[in-house]
Motif scaffolding. Structure first.
Motif, PDB file in Angstrom:
ATOM      1  N   SER A  30      30.793  12.459  -4.835  1.00 44.95           N
ATOM      2  CA  SER A  30      32.205  12.785  -4.977  1.00 44.95           C
ATOM      3  C   SER A  30      32.627  13.967  -4.108  1.00 44.95           C
ATOM      4  N   LEU A  31      31.802  15.015  -4.082  1.00 48.26           N
ATOM      5  CA  LEU A  31      32.187  16.241  -3.393  1.00 48.26           C
ATOM      6  C   LEU A  31      31.591  16.384  -1.996  1.00 48.26           C
ATOM      7  N   GLY A  32      30.563  15.615  -1.681  1.00 44.09           N
ATOM      8  CA  GLY A  32      29.943  15.710  -0.363  1.00 44.09           C
ATOM      9  C   GLY A  32      29.117  16.976  -0.180  1.00 44.09           C
ATOM     10  N   VAL A  33      28.497  17.431  -1.262  1.00 44.60           N
ATOM     11  CA  VAL A  33      27.665  18.633  -1.237  1.00 44.60           C
ATOM     12  C   VAL A  33      26.205  18.179  -1.335  1.00 44.60           C
ATOM     13  N   ALA A  34      25.291  18.968  -0.794  1.00 44.49           N
ATOM     14  CA  ALA A  34      23.873  18.622  -0.831  1.00 44.49           C
ATOM     15  C   ALA A  34      23.362  18.563  -2.272  1.00 44.49           C
ATOM     16  N   ARG A  35      22.449  17.647  -2.525  1.00 44.31           N
ATOM     17  CA  ARG A  35      21.905  17.458  -3.864  1.00 44.31           C
ATOM     18  C   ARG A  35      21.219  18.725  -4.389  1.00 44.31           C
ATOM     19  N   ASP A  36      20.486  19.412  -3.526  1.00 42.18           N
ATOM     20  CA  ASP A  36      19.813  20.645  -3.940  1.00 42.18           C
ATOM     21  C   ASP A  36      20.817  21.708  -4.385  1.00 42.18           C
ATOM     22  N   THR A  37      21.923  21.781  -3.689  1.00 38.25           N
ATOM     23  CA  THR A  37      22.957  22.754  -4.018  1.00 38.25           C
ATOM     24  C   THR A  37      23.562  22.443  -5.388  1.00 38.25           C
ATOM     25  N   ALA A  39      22.216  20.696  -7.801  1.00 38.30           N
ATOM     26  CA  ALA A  39      21.191  20.892  -8.821  1.00 38.30           C
ATOM     27  C   ALA A  39      21.028  22.373  -9.148  1.00 38.30           C
ATOM     28  N   ARG A  40      21.109  23.238  -8.149  1.00 37.23           N
ATOM     29  CA  ARG A  40      20.965  24.677  -8.373  1.00 37.23           C
ATOM     30  C   ARG A  40      22.069  25.204  -9.277  1.00 37.23           C
ATOM     31  N   TYR A  41      23.310  24.815  -9.019  1.00 37.27           N
ATOM     32  CA  TYR A  41      24.418  25.328  -9.812  1.00 37.27           C
ATOM     33  C   TYR A  41      24.495  24.672 -11.181  1.00 37.27           C
ATOM     34  N   ALA A  43      21.828  23.723 -12.885  1.00 37.25           N
ATOM     35  CA  ALA A  43      20.770  24.396 -13.651  1.00 37.25           C
ATOM     36  C   ALA A  43      21.233  25.762 -14.131  1.00 37.25           C
ATOM     37  N   ALA A  44      21.940  26.484 -13.288  1.00 34.10           N
ATOM     38  CA  ALA A  44      22.463  27.797 -13.674  1.00 34.10           C
ATOM     39  C   ALA A  44      23.510  27.654 -14.774  1.00 34.10           C
ATOM     40  N   GLY A  45      24.320  26.608 -14.699  1.00 33.91           N
ATOM     41  CA  GLY A  45      25.340  26.383 -15.709  1.00 33.91           C
ATOM     42  C   GLY A  45      24.741  25.974 -17.046  1.00 33.91           C
ATOM     43  N   ALA A  46      23.619  25.267 -17.012  1.00 37.26           N
ATOM     44  CA  ALA A  46      22.976  24.844 -18.244  1.00 37.26           C
ATOM     45  C   ALA A  46      22.246  25.994 -18.926  1.00 37.26           C
ATOM     46  N   ALA A  47      21.876  26.987 -18.133  1.00 33.28           N
ATOM     47  CA  ALA A  47      21.109  28.113 -18.702  1.00 33.28           C
ATOM     48  C   ALA A  47      21.950  29.115 -19.413  1.00 33.28           C
TER      49      ALA A  47
END
Length: 47
Positions: A30-37, A39-41, A43-47
């Motif tokens: 949807s946003l055209g952002v890298a998967r790693d990017t 996943a990083r945010y 994970a931070a939001g879930a923590a």
């Protein structure tokens, strides 16, 4: 490859898509952002 600068608005878009339950793959498409990017945010939001 060079790093892309991320703004708070970009991170907010990722979290806005993630909060209702969209998968990382759906957000990437949807946003055209890298998967790693995404996943990083997420994970931070879930923590």
């Amino acid at each position: 490859m060079a790093r892309k600068a991320f703004h708070v608005a970009d991170i907010a878009k990722i979290l806005t898509h993630w909060y209702p339950g969209r998968s990382v793959r759906e957000i990437v498409n949807s946003l055209g952002v890298a998967r790693d990017t995404v996943a990083r945010y997420v994970a931070a939001g879930a923590a």
